[in-house]
Design a protein around this motif. Structure first.
Motif, PDB file in Angstrom:
ATOM      1  N   TYR A   1     -73.493  -6.136 -72.584  1.00 19.55           N
ATOM      2  CA  TYR A   1     -73.564  -7.144 -71.771  1.00 19.55           C
ATOM      3  C   TYR A   1     -74.952  -7.706 -72.147  1.00 19.55           C
TER       4      TYR A   1
ATOM      5  N   GLN B   1     -70.779  -3.133 -63.461  1.00 20.68           N
ATOM      6  CA  GLN B   1     -70.156  -4.525 -64.358  1.00 20.68           C
ATOM      7  C   GLN B   1     -70.693  -5.381 -63.203  1.00 20.68           C
TER       8      GLN B   1
ATOM      9  N   LEU C   1     -74.843  -5.317 -63.091  1.00 21.81           N
ATOM     10  CA  LEU C   1     -75.486  -6.489 -64.844  1.00 21.81           C
ATOM     11  C   LEU C   1     -74.981  -7.993 -64.407  1.00 21.81           C
TER      12      LEU C   1
ATOM     13  N   GLN D   1     -71.128  -9.258 -69.679  1.00 26.72           N
ATOM     14  CA  GLN D   1     -69.981  -8.542 -70.673  1.00 26.72           C
ATOM     15  C   GLN D   1     -69.681  -9.197 -71.837  1.00 26.72           C
TER      16      GLN D   1
ATOM     17  N   TYR E   1     -76.418 -10.453 -67.005  1.00 21.85           N
ATOM     18  CA  TYR E   1     -75.934 -10.026 -67.782  1.00 21.85           C
ATOM     19  C   TYR E   1     -73.986  -9.759 -68.244  1.00 21.85           C
TER      20      TYR E   1
END
Length: 400
Positions: free
Chosen positions: A262, A246, A249, A256, A254
């Protein structure tokens, strides 16, 4: 078919709360299920079936349009905001077959001017000419099933493509004219380490998709993996993968917006957002599910005949069942979807989509807030970070 319970009251402290007529109908989407795959993967519990050398494309398109005809009375005057071809592997179908299908759908239901049309595809089915033709049909989004880039992991998952094919698929998608595409990627794979998982994720990010679906492998009933379970990573490793992934990302832009979704700014999947905000969708195809709201407050869930041979049999009905959601079921049904969204939803959406007063959630909200699973925010319904991790526990507060 279950009994219609749409008029049943929701009891709150002894007082019945009637369901109101819906002030407006939610957005409408169309899900089209194409149930064939080259090979059934050992982890897959979707309604998919190994394809024969020749697919019954013409017959299946005819059946899909006939199935849709039977749904039209319930959506008269509405337009489609999105279409999703799911499976199975829809990209096994020719552009000619999908073109005839899309033309038939548009003749029956108006398309929104900015309609999102998504096609699921696997790297092993990528052909440049075919995908260029898909784009010319108006399909404007792809969802590519990568799962992993590592040969050993792909073999364990029963995938038919290799890592090089997965990498080439993104380039071919762009060359075919797709500037909006999702990559499906799994983590928590058999014998997967933290470095393995992050290596897959870095490779996916390097391909610059607009959207990533990054989710943990789970063992589902009625699959090969359920009956012959592989060795999966320990819980501590799974947690390390989740946290590090996470962060990676987020570092690359990206955001979430759902439990396993994402996206780059403005690139969230509109079709799936409609599901999670309790929107409406027609489901056509073998085993497809649908959910339709009616102005009088009735909300119906439907499901279609599961086996392709039965779906294609003119002597058998397309619809296998239908259920009208009762007032006692709606809080859970709504929140099961809405609380998957990282930011939740505007609290007013509950009444708009269910016809029930927001006050019907008061006791469940109070308990969920006290447990630390639901945010204390009167104008929104949103899980806390902990609530996202323990969503099933959070939803228990809204079971009637």
């Amino acid at each position: 078919m279950s009994q219609d319970r749409s008029a049943s009251p929701l009891i709150l402290g002894g007082a019945p709360t009637p369901r109101a007529a819906l002030p407006q109908l939610p957005p409408l989407a169309l899900y089209i299920h194409i149930p064939w795959c080259v090979r059934k993967c050992p982890y897959c519990d979707f309604n998919s079936h190994a394809a024969s050398p020749t697919l019954p494309e013409e017959e299946y398109v005819d059946a899909l349009l006939a199935d849709l005809d039977l749904e039209l009375h319930a959506v008269h005057g509405r337009e489609l905001s999105s279409i999703f071809f799911g499976g199975g592997t829809p990209s096994l179908f020719s552009a000619q077959a999908l073109g005839r299908l899309l033309q038939g759908v548009e003749q029956r239901i108006a398309f929104a001017s900015d309609i999102e049309i998504t096609l699921e595809a696997n790297p092993g089915t990528f052909e440049q000419e075919k995908f260029t033709a898909y784009r010319a049909l108006g399909i404007n989004r792809l969802s590519i099933g990568i799962q992993s880039f590592q040969e050993q992991k792909l073999k364990a998952l029963g995938r038919i493509h290799n890592g090089d094919e997965a990498i080439r698929a993104a380039g071919m998608a762009r060359q075919a004219g797709f500037d909006n595409f999702n990559l499906d990627l799994m983590h928590g794979l058999p014998d997967q380490s933290l470095d393995d998982a992050l290596g897959d994720l870095r490779q996916a990010i390097a391909m610059k998709p607009t959207h990533l679906s990054w989710y943990q492998l789970t063992l589902e009933p009625n699959t090969v993996f359920w009956n012959q379970p592989p060795v999966l990573p320990e819980d501590d490793t799974l947690w390390d993968i989740q946290e590090a992934g996470q962060a990676l990302l987020a570092e690359h832009g990206y955001a979430q917006y759902e439990v396993s979704a994402y996206a780059q700014p403005g690139r969230a999947a509109r079709h799936n957002l409609n599901y999670w905000s309790f929107g409406d969708f027609i489901g056509i195809g073998a085993g497809a599910h649908g959910k339709l709201s009616h102005p009088d407050g009735r909300i119906l869930r439907t499901w279609k005949t599961r086996l392709p041979k039965d779906y294609l049999n003119p002597a058998k009905p397309f619809k296998a069942g239908e259920k009208s959601l009762g007032n006692d079921e709606l809080p859970f049904e709504f929140l099961m979807n809405a609380l998957r969204l990282t930011d939740g939803v505007d609290a007013a959406l509950f009444a708009q989509r269910t016809g029930l007063d927001l006050a019907s959630l008061a006791e469940g909200r109070r308990q969920a807030e006290q447990s630390g699973l639901l945010q204390v925010e009167p104008s929104r319904l949103a899980a806390t970070a902990r609530g996202q991790l323990f969503l099933n526990d959070l939803l228990q507060y809204f079971l009637i």
